[in-house]
Design an enzyme around this catalytic site. Structure first.
Site, PDB file in Angstrom:
ATOM      1  N   GLY A  46       0.903  -1.266  -0.116  1.00 41.70           N
ATOM      2  CA  GLY A  46      -0.014  -0.184  -0.032  1.00 41.70           C
ATOM      3  C   GLY A  46       0.919   1.300   0.139  1.00 41.70           C
ATOM      4  O   GLY A  46       2.050   1.297   0.304  1.00 41.70           O
ATOM      5  N   GLN A 103       2.701   9.956   1.796  1.00 39.51           N
ATOM      6  CA  GLN A 103       3.926   9.349   1.921  1.00 39.51           C
ATOM      7  C   GLN A 103       4.703  10.104   0.788  1.00 39.51           C
ATOM      8  O   GLN A 103       5.879   9.463   0.600  1.00 39.51           O
ATOM      9  CB  GLN A 103       3.727   7.816   2.127  1.00 39.51           C
ATOM     10  CG  GLN A 103       3.127   7.385   3.321  1.00 39.51           C
ATOM     11  CD  GLN A 103       3.129   5.859   3.163  1.00 39.51           C
ATOM     12  OE1 GLN A 103       2.257   5.249   2.463  1.00 39.51           O
ATOM     13  NE2 GLN A 103       4.229   5.180   3.676  1.00 39.51           N
ATOM     14  N   CYS A 144       5.927   0.022   7.852  1.00 36.91           N
ATOM     15  CA  CYS A 144       5.491   1.201   7.332  1.00 36.91           C
ATOM     16  C   CYS A 144       6.575   1.603   6.424  1.00 36.91           C
ATOM     17  O   CYS A 144       7.870   1.988   7.002  1.00 36.91           O
ATOM     18  CB  CYS A 144       5.163   2.115   8.316  1.00 36.91           C
ATOM     19  SG  CYS A 144       4.688   3.858   7.589  1.00 36.91           S
ATOM     20  N   LEU A 145       6.528   2.000   5.223  1.00 35.45           N
ATOM     21  CA  LEU A 145       7.743   2.436   4.419  1.00 35.45           C
ATOM     22  C   LEU A 145       8.191   3.659   4.738  1.00 35.45           C
ATOM     23  O   LEU A 145       9.090   4.226   4.595  1.00 35.45           O
ATOM     24  CB  LEU A 145       6.977   2.332   2.985  1.00 35.45           C
ATOM     25  CG  LEU A 145       6.601   1.144   2.253  1.00 35.45           C
ATOM     26  CD1 LEU A 145       6.245   1.335   0.890  1.00 35.45           C
ATOM     27  CD2 LEU A 145       7.874   0.049   2.041  1.00 35.45           C
ATOM     28  N   HIS A 158      -4.607   0.833   7.305  1.00 35.36           N
ATOM     29  CA  HIS A 158      -3.075   1.445   7.342  1.00 35.36           C
ATOM     30  C   HIS A 158      -2.935   2.610   6.504  1.00 35.36           C
ATOM     31  O   HIS A 158      -2.483   3.735   7.021  1.00 35.36           O
ATOM     32  CB  HIS A 158      -2.102   0.282   7.340  1.00 35.36           C
ATOM     33  CG  HIS A 158      -0.563   0.703   7.189  1.00 35.36           C
ATOM     34  ND1 HIS A 158       0.170   0.195   8.287  1.00 35.36           N
ATOM     35  CD2 HIS A 158      -0.123   1.745   6.659  1.00 35.36           C
ATOM     36  CE1 HIS A 158       1.336   0.988   8.105  1.00 35.36           C
ATOM     37  NE2 HIS A 158       1.286   1.861   6.932  1.00 35.36           N
ATOM     38  N   GLU A 159      -3.582   2.530   5.171  1.00 40.16           N
ATOM     39  CA  GLU A 159      -3.349   3.815   4.372  1.00 40.16           C
ATOM     40  C   GLU A 159      -4.263   4.722   4.720  1.00 40.16           C
ATOM     41  O   GLU A 159      -3.833   5.990   4.399  1.00 40.16           O
ATOM     42  CB  GLU A 159      -3.824   3.134   2.985  1.00 40.16           C
ATOM     43  CG  GLU A 159      -2.665   2.143   2.340  1.00 40.16           C
ATOM     44  CD  GLU A 159      -1.206   2.307   2.708  1.00 40.16           C
ATOM     45  OE1 GLU A 159      -0.889   3.434   2.752  1.00 40.16           O
ATOM     46  OE2 GLU A 159      -0.641   1.263   3.066  1.00 40.16           O
ATOM     47  N   HIS A 174      -2.916   6.937   7.538  1.00 42.62           N
ATOM     48  CA  HIS A 174      -1.729   7.871   6.667  1.00 42.62           C
ATOM     49  C   HIS A 174      -2.452   9.068   6.125  1.00 42.62           C
ATOM     50  O   HIS A 174      -2.252  10.192   6.334  1.00 42.62           O
ATOM     51  CB  HIS A 174      -1.017   7.298   5.622  1.00 42.62           C
ATOM     52  CG  HIS A 174       0.186   6.323   5.837  1.00 42.62           C
ATOM     53  ND1 HIS A 174       1.141   7.033   6.680  1.00 42.62           N
ATOM     54  CD2 HIS A 174       0.479   5.173   5.489  1.00 42.62           C
ATOM     55  CE1 HIS A 174       2.141   6.185   6.542  1.00 42.62           C
ATOM     56  NE2 HIS A 174       1.778   5.048   6.156  1.00 42.62           N
TER      57      HIS A 174
HETATM   58  O1  K1U Z   1       1.776   2.312   3.917  1.00 47.29           O
HETATM   59  C1  K1U Z   1       2.853   1.946   4.002  1.00 47.29           C
HETATM   60  O2  K1U Z   1       3.601   2.380   4.632  1.00 47.29           O
HETATM   61  C2  K1U Z   1       3.099   0.515   3.193  1.00 47.29           C
HETATM   62  C3  K1U Z   1       2.982  -0.641   4.202  1.00 47.29           C
HETATM   63  C4  K1U Z   1       1.329  -1.182   4.098  1.00 47.29           C
HETATM   64  C5  K1U Z   1       1.028  -1.884   5.158  1.00 47.29           C
HETATM   65  C6  K1U Z   1       2.178  -2.925   5.743  1.00 47.29           C
HETATM   66  C7  K1U Z   1       1.605  -3.914   6.744  1.00 47.29           C
HETATM   67  C8  K1U Z   1       0.362  -3.981   7.037  1.00 47.29           C
HETATM   68  C9  K1U Z   1      -0.621  -3.204   6.500  1.00 47.29           C
HETATM   69  C10 K1U Z   1      -0.215  -2.250   5.524  1.00 47.29           C
HETATM   70  C11 K1U Z   1       3.832  -1.686   3.468  1.00 47.29           C
HETATM   71  O3  K1U Z   1       3.659  -2.167   2.547  1.00 47.29           O
HETATM   72  S1  K1U Z   1       5.271  -2.287   4.388  1.00 47.29           S
HETATM   73  C12 K1U Z   1       5.998  -3.467   3.621  1.00 47.29           C
HETATM   74  C13 K1U Z   1       5.128  -4.795   3.601  1.00 47.29           C
HETATM   75  O4  K1U Z   1       4.311  -4.827   4.449  1.00 47.29           O
HETATM   76  C14 K1U Z   1       5.294  -5.682   2.247  1.00 47.29           C
HETATM   77  C15 K1U Z   1       6.240  -5.753   1.587  1.00 47.29           C
HETATM   78  C16 K1U Z   1       6.339  -6.686   0.649  1.00 47.29           C
HETATM   79  C17 K1U Z   1       5.514  -7.615   0.636  1.00 47.29           C
HETATM   80  C18 K1U Z   1       4.701  -7.891   1.694  1.00 47.29           C
HETATM   81  C19 K1U Z   1       4.414  -6.946   2.687  1.00 47.29           C
HETATM   82 ZN    ZN Z   2       2.828   3.253   6.228  1.00 47.57          ZN
END
Ligand code: K1U
Ligand code: ZN
Length: 169
Positions: free
Chosen positions: A46, A51, A94-95, A136-137, A140
């Site tokens: 997401g 972001q 979270c990125l 989560h989004e 944000h």
């Molecule tokens: O919004 C963001 O920071 C992105 C975040 C979203 C998210 C992560 C975990 C649970 C809910 C929402 C990410 O994508 S972090 C990376 C991640 O979780 C992931 C990356 C590659 C494959 C699978 C997961």
């Molecule tokens: Zn995030």
């Protein structure tokens, strides 16, 4: 399409509430395509416009595994209109918060009303990882971060570490 820079904490843009989208035009389409490309490249499941330094209520989500066809969900002005009482716990990343992980309890199932790129209303019933990623989004878009689910000690420790790291760069 272009890769966007992902803003990281403690950038204040992550704490601002995004504004409603009112115009459905080419600029919005480019933002969504760039966000999708950035999310896939990260990689993430997401990404919210905050972001990328843009304060608009726009988010992209795709929980499909890398070996399966893409299934991009575009959420513009999303609103949760129904949520389950039952909650699930899961550790999230979270990125915008490198190396930070936090267990978060969230409703298992939600009904979301959002616009698509054409400005049409879509109703999405989501559960499991999709429900989690959408919530989560949406956090944000409201200026809320995973840090807010952590204890104040954990949050302050992380932010001090981040500020120290950024001073060194
Ligand atoms: O919004 C963001 O920071 C992105 C975040 C979203 C998210 C992560 C975990 C649970 C809910 C929402 C990410 O994508 S972090 C990376 C991640 O979780 C992931 C990356 C590659 C494959 C699978 C997961
Ligand atoms: Zn995030």
């Amino acid at each position: 399409m272009a890769l966007l820079e992902i803003v990281t904490a403690p950038d204040p843009v992550l704490r601002k509430k995004a504004e409603k989208v009112r115009e459905y035009n080419k600029e919005l389409e480019k933002l969504v395509l760039d966000m999708a490309e950035t999310m896939y490249a990260a990689p993430g499941i997401g990404l919210a416009a905050n972001q990328c330094g843009v304060l608009k209520q726009v988010a992209v989500v795709d929980i499909s595994p890398p070996d399966k066809p893409k299934n991009l969900l575009v959420l513009i002005n999303p609103e949760i209109v129904q949520r389950d009482e039952q909650q699930d716990q899961m550790e999230e990343g979270c990125l915008s918060l490198p190396e930070f992980r936090q267990v978060v309890s969230r409703p298992s199932r939600i009904k979301v009303c959002a616009k698509n790129l054409k400005g049409e209303t879509q109703e999405i019933i989501a559960e499991g990882l999709l429900a989690r990623a959408i919530q989560h989004e949406m956090d944000h878009l409201n200026g809320k971060l995973l840090l807010d689910y952590a204890s104040s000690i954990k949050r302050e420790f992380y932010l001090r570490k981040r500020k120290k790291l950024l001073r060194k760069k």
